[in-house]
Design a protein around this motif. Structure first.
Motif, PDB file in Angstrom:
ATOM      1  N   GLY A  28       0.805  -1.211   0.000  1.00  0.00           N
ATOM      2  CA  GLY A  28       0.000   0.000   0.000  1.00  0.00           C
ATOM      3  C   GLY A  28       0.841   1.265   0.000  1.00  0.00           C
ATOM      4  N   LEU A  29       0.150   2.387  -0.070  1.00  0.00           N
ATOM      5  CA  LEU A  29       0.816   3.696  -0.072  1.00  0.00           C
ATOM      6  C   LEU A  29       1.290   4.003   1.344  1.00  0.00           C
ATOM      7  CD1 LEU A  29       1.328   6.176  -1.957  1.00  0.00           C
ATOM      8  CD2 LEU A  29      -0.768   7.142  -1.019  1.00  0.00           C
ATOM      9  N   LEU A  30       2.590   4.149   1.508  1.00  0.00           N
ATOM     10  CA  LEU A  30       3.157   4.305   2.847  1.00  0.00           C
ATOM     11  C   LEU A  30       3.515   5.749   3.174  1.00  0.00           C
ATOM     12  CD1 LEU A  30       3.993   2.671   5.345  1.00  0.00           C
ATOM     13  CD2 LEU A  30       6.231   2.355   4.288  1.00  0.00           C
ATOM     14  N   TYR A  31       4.176   6.452   2.243  1.00  0.00           N
ATOM     15  CA  TYR A  31       4.708   7.776   2.567  1.00  0.00           C
ATOM     16  C   TYR A  31       3.610   8.745   3.010  1.00  0.00           C
ATOM     17  CZ  TYR A  31       2.986  10.117  -1.672  1.00  0.00           C
ATOM     18  OH  TYR A  31       2.179  10.676  -2.636  1.00  0.00           O
ATOM     19  N   ASP A  32       2.392   8.526   2.548  1.00  0.00           N
ATOM     20  CA  ASP A  32       1.277   9.432   2.850  1.00  0.00           C
ATOM     21  C   ASP A  32       0.363   8.852   3.938  1.00  0.00           C
ATOM     22  OD1 ASP A  32      -0.023  11.840   2.453  1.00  0.00           O
ATOM     23  OD2 ASP A  32      -1.405  11.020   0.970  1.00  0.00           O
ATOM     24  N   ALA A  33       0.814   7.787   4.593  1.00  0.00           N
ATOM     25  CA  ALA A  33      -0.027   7.123   5.591  1.00  0.00           C
ATOM     26  C   ALA A  33      -0.073   7.925   6.886  1.00  0.00           C
ATOM     27  CB  ALA A  33       0.505   5.715   5.876  1.00  0.00           C
ATOM     28  N   ASN A  34      -1.273   8.147   7.356  1.00  0.00           N
ATOM     29  CA  ASN A  34      -1.486   8.777   8.657  1.00  0.00           C
ATOM     30  C   ASN A  34      -2.306   7.830   9.505  1.00  0.00           C
ATOM     31  OD1 ASN A  34      -0.363  11.604   8.634  1.00  0.00           O
ATOM     32  ND2 ASN A  34      -1.586  11.654   6.772  1.00  0.00           N
ATOM     33  N   SER A  35      -1.800   7.507  10.678  1.00  0.00           N
ATOM     34  CA  SER A  35      -2.519   6.597  11.554  1.00  0.00           C
ATOM     35  C   SER A  35      -3.869   7.188  11.932  1.00  0.00           C
ATOM     36  CB  SER A  35      -1.698   6.324  12.820  1.00  0.00           C
ATOM     37  OG  SER A  35      -2.458   5.596  13.746  1.00  0.00           O
ATOM     38  N   PRO A  36      -4.971   6.455  11.692  1.00  0.00           N
ATOM     39  CA  PRO A  36      -6.294   6.980  12.091  1.00  0.00           C
ATOM     40  C   PRO A  36      -6.420   7.085  13.604  1.00  0.00           C
ATOM     41  CG  PRO A  36      -6.448   4.694  11.366  1.00  0.00           C
ATOM     42  CD  PRO A  36      -5.054   5.139  11.069  1.00  0.00           C
ATOM     43  N   LEU A  37      -5.580   6.345  14.308  1.00  0.00           N
ATOM     44  CA  LEU A  37      -5.585   6.353  15.762  1.00  0.00           C
ATOM     45  C   LEU A  37      -4.455   7.250  16.247  1.00  0.00           C
ATOM     46  CD1 LEU A  37      -6.930   4.828  18.230  1.00  0.00           C
ATOM     47  CD2 LEU A  37      -4.972   3.267  18.093  1.00  0.00           C
ATOM     48  N   ALA A  38      -4.779   8.242  17.063  1.00  0.00           N
ATOM     49  CA  ALA A  38      -3.738   9.102  17.621  1.00  0.00           C
ATOM     50  C   ALA A  38      -2.833   8.268  18.522  1.00  0.00           C
ATOM     51  CB  ALA A  38      -4.369  10.249  18.406  1.00  0.00           C
ATOM     52  N   ILE A  39      -1.541   8.300  18.246  1.00  0.00           N
ATOM     53  CA  ILE A  39      -0.586   7.504  19.002  1.00  0.00           C
ATOM     54  C   ILE A  39      -0.357   8.151  20.364  1.00  0.00           C
ATOM     55  CG2 ILE A  39       1.793   6.649  19.009  1.00  0.00           C
ATOM     56  CD1 ILE A  39       1.554   6.675  15.874  1.00  0.00           C
ATOM     57  N   LYS A  40      -0.490   7.368  21.415  1.00  0.00           N
ATOM     58  CA  LYS A  40      -0.397   7.902  22.772  1.00  0.00           C
ATOM     59  C   LYS A  40       1.022   8.375  23.068  1.00  0.00           C
ATOM     60  CE  LYS A  40      -4.198   5.400  24.977  1.00  0.00           C
ATOM     61  NZ  LYS A  40      -4.943   6.591  25.402  1.00  0.00           N
ATOM     62  N   PRO A  41       1.146   9.596  23.577  1.00  0.00           N
ATOM     63  CA  PRO A  41       2.486  10.105  23.894  1.00  0.00           C
ATOM     64  C   PRO A  41       3.003   9.515  25.201  1.00  0.00           C
ATOM     65  CG  PRO A  41       0.809  11.738  24.442  1.00  0.00           C
ATOM     66  CD  PRO A  41       0.087  10.571  23.815  1.00  0.00           C
ATOM     67  N   THR A  42       4.222   8.987  25.156  1.00  0.00           N
ATOM     68  CA  THR A  42       4.922   8.505  26.345  1.00  0.00           C
ATOM     69  C   THR A  42       6.395   8.847  26.161  1.00  0.00           C
ATOM     70  OG1 THR A  42       5.536   6.323  25.510  1.00  0.00           O
ATOM     71  CG2 THR A  42       3.333   6.522  26.475  1.00  0.00           C
ATOM     72  N   PRO A  43       7.191   8.796  27.224  1.00  0.00           N
ATOM     73  CA  PRO A  43       8.639   9.042  27.081  1.00  0.00           C
ATOM     74  C   PRO A  43       9.316   8.028  26.165  1.00  0.00           C
ATOM     75  CG  PRO A  43       7.975   9.202  29.391  1.00  0.00           C
ATOM     76  CD  PRO A  43       6.793   8.660  28.645  1.00  0.00           C
ATOM     77  N   LEU A  44       8.644   6.934  25.851  1.00  0.00           N
ATOM     78  CA  LEU A  44       9.225   5.886  25.011  1.00  0.00           C
ATOM     79  C   LEU A  44       9.268   6.277  23.543  1.00  0.00           C
ATOM     80  CD1 LEU A  44       7.239   2.853  26.504  1.00  0.00           C
ATOM     81  CD2 LEU A  44       9.536   3.611  27.161  1.00  0.00           C
ATOM     82  N   ILE A  45       8.363   7.191  23.138  1.00  0.00           N
ATOM     83  CA  ILE A  45       8.161   7.497  21.719  1.00  0.00           C
ATOM     84  C   ILE A  45       8.466   8.961  21.431  1.00  0.00           C
ATOM     85  CG2 ILE A  45       6.511   7.447  19.805  1.00  0.00           C
ATOM     86  CD1 ILE A  45       7.177   4.695  21.014  1.00  0.00           C
ATOM     87  N   LYS A  46       9.304   9.193  20.418  1.00  0.00           N
ATOM     88  CA  LYS A  46       9.589  10.559  19.985  1.00  0.00           C
ATOM     89  C   LYS A  46       8.532  11.003  18.985  1.00  0.00           C
ATOM     90  CE  LYS A  46      13.070  13.403  17.658  1.00  0.00           C
ATOM     91  NZ  LYS A  46      14.358  13.408  16.922  1.00  0.00           N
ATOM     92  N   ILE A  47       7.886  12.130  19.277  1.00  0.00           N
ATOM     93  CA  ILE A  47       6.835  12.644  18.392  1.00  0.00           C
ATOM     94  C   ILE A  47       7.253  14.015  17.878  1.00  0.00           C
ATOM     95  CG2 ILE A  47       4.404  13.296  18.197  1.00  0.00           C
ATOM     96  CD1 ILE A  47       3.773  11.349  20.447  1.00  0.00           C
ATOM     97  N   ASN A  48       7.583  14.102  16.603  1.00  0.00           N
ATOM     98  CA  ASN A  48       7.991  15.369  16.003  1.00  0.00           C
ATOM     99  C   ASN A  48       6.785  16.273  15.768  1.00  0.00           C
ATOM    100  OD1 ASN A  48      10.661  14.578  15.926  1.00  0.00           O
ATOM    101  ND2 ASN A  48      10.565  13.837  13.819  1.00  0.00           N
TER     102      ASN A  48
END
Length: 290
Positions: free
Chosen positions: A211-231
């Motif tokens: 499938g098309l990857l570069y334009d993929a946006n997760s329909p589910l908001a990813i939960k922010p934790t210190p484990l994950i870097k969110i730009n």
């Protein structure tokens, strides 16, 4: 193109009339169209269109479209290797932890003391005659143990989809057992693990089906934790989803995590010289070159 199929010559004329520059030459452009397909390539020249008539931004090169396509292909390849490792590991952890917690119930996935009623009710839809026939070890089990309704969990779960494995985890009754499983991935809260699990499945399904990857946006908001870097606080971006994948992979193999991070960085850097693609990497994928 509309609702009528066209020849590659007409496709070339249509693209050039709309302003696409065949910098790779007409013959090579035809080869790409016959190899990848006009419709699929449309997802990769779409970012360079400027109006509803599908006209292209001035000086848009066909090679840029092809480079974006192969960026997508190469990124899928990198992620799919990691996702396969993660899928097997999560599957194994659930089988091991739950099976050892309920040693006297080898088919615990059908045990009302272990699983929520709705899952048990729906499970026969998946474990049907076709499922048994299509999976040799399951078929052999039933030939040997003719009175068994199901094969044991360590056999059955190996042949279920990753989505079904998620459903099994989700429908476990024992929250203490769930927490024991997620500790393996350095996660403390079950709802965070579920959120990350669903994110992994979302990206895995795109990769598995080309499938098309570069334009993929997760329909589910990813939960922010210190484990994950969110730009840029973008909890839906592909880059944020990739950070989830990297985290899980790191809990399985430090070396494979490093390989993935280096592979992605190298891939993005290869395309950094093209400003149009660099903008897509930064603004659509959400990667920060700084």
């Amino acid at each position: 193109m509309g609702r009528i199929a066209t020849t590659v010559d007409k496709q070339i004329k249509l693209l050039t009339d709309r302003g696409l520059v065949l910098d790779c030459g007409e013959q090579k452009a035809k080869e790409h169209l016959l190899d990848i397909g006009y419709y699929r390539l449309g997802f990769y020249w779409n970012p360079f269109e400027i109006d509803n008539q599908h006209n292209f931004k001035k000086d848009t090169n066909f090679s840029t479209v092809i480079n974006l396509y192969y960026l997508d292909v190469d990124l899928r390849y990198l992620l799919m290797r990691a996702l396969n490792r993660i899928e097997i590991n999560i599957r194994t952890q659930i089988i091991y932890q739950v099976s050892n917690n309920y040693k006297n119930s080898p088919t615990w996935f059908s045990d009302p003391k272990v699983m929520k009623p709705k899952f048990i009710q729906d499970f026969p839809k998946f474990y049907d005659y076709k499922f048994i026939e299509n999976n040799k070890p399951i078929k052999e089990h039933h030939n040997k143990y003719i009175n068994d309704i199901y094969a044991p969990a360590w056999k059955t779960l190996e042949f279920l989809t990753f989505g079904s494995i998620y459903s099994i985890f989700y429908n476990l009754k024992d929250d203490t057992l769930k927490k024991k499983i997620i500790q393996h991935y350095g996660i403390k809260k079950v709802d965070v693990f579920i959120n990350y699990f669903r994110t992994i499945i979302f990206i895995r399904n795109i990769c598995a089906h080309s499938g098309l990857l570069y334009d993929a946006n997760s329909p589910l908001a990813i939960k922010p934790t210190p484990l994950i870097k969110i730009n840029n606080n973008n909890r839906h971006s592909l880059n944020t989803a990739i950070q989830v994948i990297i985290h899980f992979l790191g809990k399985i193999s430090t070396n494979r995590k490093v390989d993935l991070e280096k592979g992605i960085e190298k891939l993005y850097t290869q395309h950094k010289h093209n400003q149009e693609i660099k903008n897509i990497i930064e603004n659509k994928i959400g990667y920060d070159f700084c």
